[in-house]
Write an enzyme that holds these catalytic residues in place. Structure first.
Site, PDB file in Angstrom:
ATOM      1  N   HIS A   1     -10.153   9.941  12.902  1.00  0.00           N
ATOM      2  CA  HIS A   1     -11.125   9.040  13.518  1.00  0.00           C
ATOM      3  C   HIS A   1     -11.946   9.806  14.549  1.00  0.00           C
ATOM      4  O   HIS A   1     -11.387  10.526  15.383  1.00  0.00           O
ATOM      5  CB  HIS A   1     -10.394   7.869  14.187  1.00  0.00           C
ATOM      6  N   SER A   2     -13.283   9.666  14.500  1.00  0.00           N
ATOM      7  CA  SER A   2     -14.197  10.283  15.452  1.00  0.00           C
ATOM      8  C   SER A   2     -14.020  11.812  15.425  1.00  0.00           C
ATOM      9  O   SER A   2     -14.257  12.424  14.382  1.00  0.00           O
ATOM     10  CB  SER A   2     -13.985   9.689  16.847  1.00  0.00           C
ATOM     11  N   LEU A   3     -13.600  12.445  16.516  1.00  0.00           N
ATOM     12  CA  LEU A   3     -13.302  13.886  16.462  1.00  0.00           C
ATOM     13  C   LEU A   3     -12.328  14.180  15.332  1.00  0.00           C
ATOM     14  O   LEU A   3     -12.462  15.180  14.618  1.00  0.00           O
ATOM     15  CB  LEU A   3     -12.724  14.357  17.798  1.00  0.00           C
TER      16      LEU A   3
END
Length: 234
Positions: A77-79
């Protein structure tokens, strides 16, 4: 079928976030959290400063933990999404025998750099910008002692994300599914759809109820979805 879902942390988080998912005991899914240096039991280790280096370490850990598993997928998720993307590339290059899919969450495509940056801001402005990116504020940063302890790690993670550029433009020979919260104001459906260019195989986009951090409330549904998607070959 049991899916070994290798989970990679988002900025400022550690494997503990995903270890909680193991307690959900979702049928057909074995959650495999990976840890990065600078957090939890690896607190004394210096954090990584670039995604490529981090992905090589994560790939080695993933290979060691899952090379004998029949069905393996990556989730981030995200990074964690770009970490998962680069980790998948490394695992494919190393010939992982059963890597089936990549699930990327809460992230625009890997070739979309960030122009609205937090790196270089003073502490208060940095945290305000990160809160804007993440869509939430972790209560630990309201404690002065915890803030001093956690800020260096969060700064390192955010810089690693903001400085990330894929080293290779070739798409993965692996199905990719892009996930997002339906009410995410940070990553639009169009942003999420950019991941279609990251695969030479099947691409799917899927939304869950909630905002950018939908996964904090929809973990069971997310795990059930990943198992079903891999079972169906997508």
């Amino acid at each position: 079928m049991t899916l070994s879902l290798v989970c990679l942390p988002f900025a400022g988080s550690g494997a503990g976030f995903y270890r909680a998912w193991k307690k959900l005991e979702v049928a057909g899914v074995d959650v495999v959290p990976l840890q990065l240096p600078g957090r939890e039991e690896r607190f004394i280790d210096p954090p990584h400063s670039d995604v490529a280096t981090a992905a090589l370490e994560l790939a080695a850990d993933a290979m060691r933990l899952t090379k004998d598993k029949e069905h393996v997928a990556l989730f981030g998720h995200s990074l964690g999404a770009v970490l998962a993307f680069e980790t998948a590339r490394a695992l494919l290059a190393q010939g992982h025998p059963t890597l089936r899919a990549l699930f990327v969450s809460g992230s625009p495509g890997p070739w979309t750099g960030r122009t609205h940056r937090a790196t270089g801001l003073d502490d208060d402005a940095f945290l305000a910008r990160v809160n804007e990116f993440a869509g939430y504020r972790h209560a630990a940063f309201d404690d002065p002692d915890m803030r001093e302890l956690l800020l260096p790690l969060l700064r390192a993670d955010v810089a690693m994300h903001e400085d990330y550029r894929p080293a290779d433009d070739r798409p993965l020979d692996l199905p990719v599914t892009a996930l997002r919260g339906a009410d995410d104001r940070l990553v639009s459906a169009a942003d999420s759809a950019q991941w279609a260019a990251a695969t030479a195989g099947a691409f799917t986009a899927h939304e869950f109820p909630g905002g950018h951090m939908y996964l904090t409330e929809s973990a069971t549904a997310l795990l059930e979805f990943t198992a079903g998607a891999v079972a169906e070959g997508r």
